[in-house]
Design an enzyme around this catalytic site. Structure first.
Site, PDB file in Angstrom:
ATOM      1  N   ASP A 170       0.794  -1.332   0.361  1.00 10.54           N
ATOM      2  CA  ASP A 170      -0.052   0.005   0.198  1.00 10.54           C
ATOM      3  C   ASP A 170       0.648   0.983   0.372  1.00 10.54           C
ATOM      4  O   ASP A 170       0.525   2.590  -0.434  1.00 10.54           O
ATOM      5  CB  ASP A 170      -0.649   0.106   1.027  1.00 10.54           C
ATOM      6  CG  ASP A 170      -2.354  -0.866   0.915  1.00 10.54           C
ATOM      7  OD1 ASP A 170      -2.275  -1.309  -0.153  1.00 10.54           O
ATOM      8  OD2 ASP A 170      -3.148  -1.238   2.477  1.00 10.54           O
ATOM      9  N   GLY A 171       1.854   1.132   0.292  1.00 11.25           N
ATOM     10  CA  GLY A 171       3.002   2.614   0.620  1.00 11.25           C
ATOM     11  C   GLY A 171       3.408   2.790  -0.689  1.00 11.25           C
ATOM     12  O   GLY A 171       3.454   4.236  -1.286  1.00 11.25           O
TER      13      GLY A 171
ATOM     14  N   ASP B  87      -2.274  15.079  21.897  1.00 15.78           N
ATOM     15  CA  ASP B  87      -0.553  14.643  20.684  1.00 15.78           C
ATOM     16  C   ASP B  87      -0.551  15.269  19.328  1.00 15.78           C
ATOM     17  O   ASP B  87      -0.102  14.853  18.308  1.00 15.78           O
ATOM     18  CB  ASP B  87      -0.330  13.326  21.182  1.00 15.78           C
ATOM     19  CG  ASP B  87       0.126  12.717  22.334  1.00 15.78           C
ATOM     20  OD1 ASP B  87       0.133  13.695  23.493  1.00 15.78           O
ATOM     21  OD2 ASP B  87       0.987  11.410  22.906  1.00 15.78           O
TER      22      ASP B  87
ATOM     23  N   TYR C  90      -4.126   4.488   9.598  1.00 13.73           N
ATOM     24  CA  TYR C  90      -3.772   5.220  10.944  1.00 13.73           C
ATOM     25  C   TYR C  90      -4.902   5.783  11.319  1.00 13.73           C
ATOM     26  O   TYR C  90      -4.643   5.672  13.313  1.00 13.73           O
ATOM     27  CB  TYR C  90      -2.572   6.399  10.609  1.00 13.73           C
ATOM     28  CG  TYR C  90      -2.205   6.377  11.814  1.00 13.73           C
ATOM     29  CD1 TYR C  90      -1.233   5.959  12.721  1.00 13.73           C
ATOM     30  CD2 TYR C  90      -2.110   8.683  12.451  1.00 13.73           C
ATOM     31  CE1 TYR C  90      -0.474   6.058  13.732  1.00 13.73           C
ATOM     32  CE2 TYR C  90      -1.023   8.248  12.837  1.00 13.73           C
ATOM     33  CZ  TYR C  90      -0.063   8.268  13.874  1.00 13.73           C
ATOM     34  OH  TYR C  90      -0.336   8.482  14.959  1.00 13.73           O
TER      35      TYR C  90
ATOM     36  N   LEU D 230      -8.337   3.820  11.820  1.00 16.57           N
ATOM     37  CA  LEU D 230      -8.376   2.803  12.468  1.00 16.57           C
ATOM     38  C   LEU D 230      -7.384   2.534  14.075  1.00 16.57           C
ATOM     39  O   LEU D 230      -8.217   2.014  15.013  1.00 16.57           O
ATOM     40  CB  LEU D 230      -8.103   1.479  12.082  1.00 16.57           C
ATOM     41  CG  LEU D 230      -9.008   0.430  12.027  1.00 16.57           C
ATOM     42  CD1 LEU D 230     -10.225   0.644  12.525  1.00 16.57           C
ATOM     43  CD2 LEU D 230      -8.776  -0.522  10.986  1.00 16.57           C
TER      44      LEU D 230
END
Length: 293
Positions: free
Chosen positions: A73-74, A177, A190, A192
């Protein structure tokens, strides 16, 4: 044989032997079909394939009507941020781990790819995000994201302060954060992990997911995909901040900056083999239960 696509671009995972093997097999298969083939320059040097033209990613997007991305996926995300600018269909061969965006298996791509080339495929439009950082009224940097844009400090586990506005209407101030702003495509990434909801890809929506907020009442928020989201970073922050686009591109953010996040004007056009089901992908990748009867 009449094909739905006539020019195919091959994009891979640089310096990855498994991806190179699949690219070689793809190239041989496509040459047998009589198609024009282009290979992206970052992987072409390690393939040494005769009879193909080497292009950079932008030129490949301009000239091809189908791009096949081999990797995880990246790799798909990196290619998609560029290819979405052009009217090119994108198909993935999974050489990564989860592979939410890559459909074809490297050992058995021939039959489903033949179906796609014959015009038997499912098309999806996936919205992207357009992100810009503004300082004293001027744009300092910008980029796009397929999955998400994340506001965070450049230090690990460092609290920051910011305000969120949607269509110029104040939503909340937050000490946390950071914040994940996600597309439906990124809702299984991310977002999820941060407790955000899963959105089906056909939804025109964006989620705002707080990262470890300093109040129990902060919850994920789903808004229209046409919303303009503005994050106003408090000038009292004592650290430099960043906007991370798909965890690939980093935009520097200073205390007092404004970050604008909007829908990108052109979506990514994904194609899937016949029989594709998003819920089957979720069951397979997330380990959900199968039918009871």
């Amino acid at each position: 044989m009449q094909h739905a696509f006539t020019t195919v671009g091959l994009i891979g995972k640089p310096h990855h032997q498994g991806a190179n093997n699949t690219l070689m097999a793809l190239c041989a298969f496509l040459q047998q079909q009589g198609l024009k083939i282009y290979v992206e320059e970052r992987v072409a040097e390690s393939l040494n394939i005769a009879g193909v033209e080497v292009l950079d990613l932008v030129e490949l997007g301009k000239k091809c009507d189908l791009a096949i991305v081999v990797g995880g996926d990246g790799n798909m995300l990196g290619a998609a941020r560029v290819l979405a600018r052009f009217d090119v269909a994108v198909l993935g061969v999974n050489r990564g781990n989860l592979g939410f965006l890559t459909d074809l298996a490297p050992e058995s791509f021939q039959q489903p790819l033949s179906e796609v080339l014959a015009g038997n495929f499912v098309t999806e439009k996936r919205n992207l995000l357009e992100i810009s950082v503004h300082r004293h009224g001027a744009i300092k940097s910008s980029n796009s994201a397929v999955n998400e844009a994340v506001l965070h400090a450049d230090k690990v586990a460092h609290m920051i302060e910011f305000e969120a506005y949607i269509n110029n209407e104040f939503v909340y101030s937050q000490r946390s954060d950071g914040l994940i702003v996600s597309t439906p495509t990124g809702s299984t990434a991310y977002s999820l992990s941060g407790g955000g909801p899963i959105l089906t890809p056909d939804l025109d929506a964006v989620t705002l997911v707080p990262m470890f907020p300093h109040t129990l009442s902060s919850r994920p928020l789903v808004v229209s995909g046409n919303s303009e989201i503005r994050l106003k970073v408090a000038s009292t922050n004592d650290a430099h901040l960043q906007i991370s686009c798909d965890s690939h591109v980093i935009l520097a953010v200073m205390p007092g900056d404004d970050i604008y996040i909007r829908k990108h004007p052109t979506p990514l056009r994904l194609v899937h083999p016949p029989g594709y089901s998003y819920f089957h992908v979720l069951r397979n990748k997330l380990g959900w239960g199968s039918k009871l009867y």
